[in-house]
Design a protein around this motif. Structure first.
Motif, short mmCIF file in Angstrom:
data_model
loop_
_atom_site.label_atom_id
_atom_site.label_comp_id
_atom_site.label_asym_id
_atom_site.label_seq_id
_atom_site.Cartn_x
_atom_site.Cartn_y
_atom_site.Cartn_z
N PHE A 43 2.49 -0.24 -6.92
CA PHE A 43 1.52 -0.31 -8.03
C PHE A 43 0.50 -1.41 -7.76
N ALA A 44 0.98 -2.59 -7.41
CA ALA A 44 0.10 -3.75 -7.28
C ALA A 44 -0.93 -3.60 -6.17
N VAL A 45 -0.58 -2.89 -5.08
CA VAL A 45 -1.51 -2.78 -3.95
C VAL A 45 -2.25 -1.45 -3.94
N ASN A 46 -2.07 -0.63 -4.97
CA ASN A 46 -2.86 0.59 -5.05
C ASN A 46 -4.34 0.21 -5.01
N PRO A 47 -5.14 0.87 -4.17
CA PRO A 47 -6.54 0.43 -4.02
C PRO A 47 -7.34 0.43 -5.31
N MET A 48 -7.05 1.36 -6.21
CA MET A 48 -7.76 1.40 -7.49
C MET A 48 -7.34 0.22 -8.36
N ILE A 49 -6.06 -0.11 -8.34
CA ILE A 49 -5.57 -1.25 -9.11
C ILE A 49 -6.15 -2.54 -8.55
N VAL A 50 -6.19 -2.67 -7.24
CA VAL A 50 -6.76 -3.86 -6.62
C VAL A 50 -8.24 -3.99 -6.97
N PHE A 51 -8.97 -2.88 -6.89
CA PHE A 51 -10.41 -2.93 -7.14
C PHE A 51 -10.70 -3.37 -8.57
N TYR A 52 -9.97 -2.81 -9.54
CA TYR A 52 -10.25 -3.15 -10.93
C TYR A 52 -9.51 -4.41 -11.39
N GLY A 53 -8.58 -4.87 -10.58
CA GLY A 53 -8.02 -6.20 -10.83
C GLY A 53 -8.93 -7.29 -10.30
N ALA A 54 -9.92 -6.90 -9.49
CA ALA A 54 -10.76 -7.89 -8.80
C ALA A 54 -12.22 -7.87 -9.21
N THR A 55 -12.61 -6.99 -10.14
CA THR A 55 -14.05 -6.84 -10.40
C THR A 55 -14.46 -7.12 -11.84
#
Length: 552
Positions: free
Chosen positions: A126-138
């Motif tokens: 879950f944590a490294v899913n690219p969509m999760i990473v992108f919206y956790g970072a923007t």
């Protein structure tokens, strides 16, 4: 080390660090910022540093949670200018919330009683899913919304076993805060309240209707209170209870200004299904297995998770089909935590959930039955396979409108030629606005000397070292200043073309020809073509007959 004794804290710190680092690299190094996120940062900045600082500067188009969290961060802007210039206040906000979502996924596995290897694997995936990473970072509202929905879902899942009123209250508080983050939360609140009422009605032997109604109210009350309080505050201050839907700056107006909905009917349903599959390729295989197992077990935990997240996905699908929202991949992000929860729920619930005050309907869990080790391993493997599939499909311009440009920063980007140029121009969004801010900062201008609407001008104001120089729609005297800029000491008008979304710009509404010819109140001082994709060109007009002179 003591910190290692708390796995949830380790999950939180590692996840938050990942999202913050990615966000810092994207924003400060590559200057990748999303408009909605930067707009919220500018709104938070206005609460403290505008020429007319007040809390209502956060605005009433968006719900207030993200901007309110960012207000104390923008207070540090004098020491760390990147907090507003590059939207880092938003990055910090989304990092801490999305890390909280990862902790909730971890905790749901723990409550379910899954083996530690499965709990770790699903949380990491879950944590490294690219969509999760992108919206956790923007800095977008998706991060707090996903966290709050995960929190509400976990508490509702616990309640199905514990019947603990504390779990019900926790779920209700999470949904109330979720409404203050995204309007979407109305739907899971309604579905959740009906679910709770039905479950309680079926369990109760006496006073069925009263008990069911009371439990439903406990869940829905915080969200209802948030709904009333936010609508009333908006109406009292702006005259519009639901500005998102009635304002010139809201979603409905934006869709109309953009030429209306591109599609409708069955095609939109198919598109929404495709978006969901982009984010959860494992869904078609996981759902049948989970449904069959849950039916056999009479497992209410699966139904709780499905209703909470599924109702959000249903709402987004219907909204797009009826032309009231946009075809953005991020609107379907809730499918990611749902499939991760399904991966936990392949196994039967085991062990007893610790509860503060177990209710009279506290249901002991089964401790026997098949271990489902192979099924759990297959579910985790499906999540592993999903990651590269999602990553590749996020490179599709048709399916991933807002994210695909980031692929230009990756070594395996499939785009080339004109498409690569467009990606780079998207990444250059707001570079022109930063240049304008630097030019204006270099002038020796007094406070309140530049009139601009934050419809597009938010990026200029956020990048400026002197936000008090701008007269903005959030200023309480904006209308009077707009009506007679010269007599109020305004020296410059910052304008955009009166077309598309620019028709909603307050300066254009008051002076429809100002961008073309100055509207007889100003003369052209600077013409600035925009380097960013889908961003307007700018013109800076010098106001005529300004008291104290019209020249620098």
């Amino acid at each position: 080390m003591r910190i290692l004794r708390s796995p949830a804290l380790v999950v939180y710190l590692l996840s938050a660090a990942l999202y913050f680092v990615v966000g810092y690299v994207l924003a400060v190094h590559y200057h990748v910022m999303l408009g909605d996120a930067l707009s919220r940062v500018q709104s938070a900045q206005g609460v403290l540093f505008s020429r007319d600082p007040h809390l209502a500067s956060i605005g009433f188009i968006f719900t207030p949670m993200t901007a309110l969290v960012e207000v104390p961060l923008t207070a540090l802007n004098s020491w760390f200018p990147s907090l507003t210039r590059y939207g880092m206040a938003g990055v910090i906000m989304s990092s801490v919330f999305m890390a909280g979502a990862a902790v909730q996924i971890w905790a749901i596995g723990g409550d379910r009683g899954v083996p530690r290897w499965q709990q770790v694997a699903v949380t990491v995936l879950f944590a490294v899913n690219p969509m999760i990473v992108f919206y956790g970072a923007t800095g977008m509202s998706e991060a707090p919304f996903v966290f709050l929905m995960c929190w509400a879902t976990r508490r509702l899942i616990r309640w199905t076993s514990t019947d603990d009123v504390h779990d019900l209250i926790g779920a209700g508080i999470a949904l109330g805060l979720a409404y203050l983050t995204r309007y979407d939360a109305v739907v899971p609140t309604a579905f959740g309240a009906v679910f709770v009422a039905i479950v309680t009605w079926r369990r109760a032997k006496v006073n069925r209707w009263q008990t069911a109604f009371l439990d439903g109210v406990i869940l829905a009350a915080p969200a209802f209170l948030a709904f009333v309080a936010w609508a009333a505050t908006s109406w009292l201050l702006t005259g519009q209870a639901f500005a998102q839907f009635t304002s010139e700056y809201g979603n409905s107006a934006i869709i109309e200004q953009s030429g209306g909905a591109a599609e409708s009917g069955p095609a939109t349903i198919a598109y929404s299904a495709a978006e969901i599959l982009v984010l959860a390729p494992a869904l078609p295989l996981l759902v049948p297995a989970v449904v069959v197992l849950a039916t056999r077990r009479r497992d209410l935990e699966v139904l709780a998770a499905t209703l909470m997240f599924g109702s959000v996905l249903l709402f987004q699908t219907v909204s797009y089909a009826t032309g009231t929202t946009f075809p953005f991949l991020r609107f379907y992000i809730c499918i990611i935590p749902l499939v991760c929860i399904y991966a936990h729920q392949i196994r039967a619930p085991r062990g007893q959930i610790a509860a503060r005050r177990p209710g009279v309907f506290n249901a002991p869990r089964e401790t026997g039955g098949p271990s489902m080790r192979i099924a759990a391993a297959v579910a985790v493997a499906l999540l592993v396979v999903s990651l590269p599939v999602t990553t590749v499909l996020m490179e599709s311009r048709s399916l991933s409108v807002q994210q695909y440009a980031v692929g230009a920063l990756l070594p395996f980007d499939p785009q080339e030629g004109l498409e690569m140029d467009r990606q780079l121009s998207i990444l250059e969004s707001f570079s022109t606005e930063r240049e304008i801010a630097d030019r204006l900062d270099a002038m020796d201008l007094p406070d309140g000397s530049i009139l601009v609407d934050t419809l597009y001008g938010f990026a200029v104001v956020a990048a400026s070292n002197y936000p008090k120089r701008f007269v903005l729609p959030s200023d309480r005297d904006f209308i009077s200043v707009l009506s007679d800029p010269a007599s109020h000491g305004v020296r410059y008008l910052l304008t955009v073309p009166n077309e598309g979304r620019g028709t909603a710009d307050a300066v254009n509404r008051r002076y429809p020809t100002v961008y073309e010819n100055g509207a007889q109140i100003s003369m052209l001082d600077l013409d600035v073509p925009n380097d960013g994709a889908d961003q307007p060109d700018w013109r800076l007009y010098r106001v005529l007959d300004t008291p104290g002179g019209d020249s620098e």
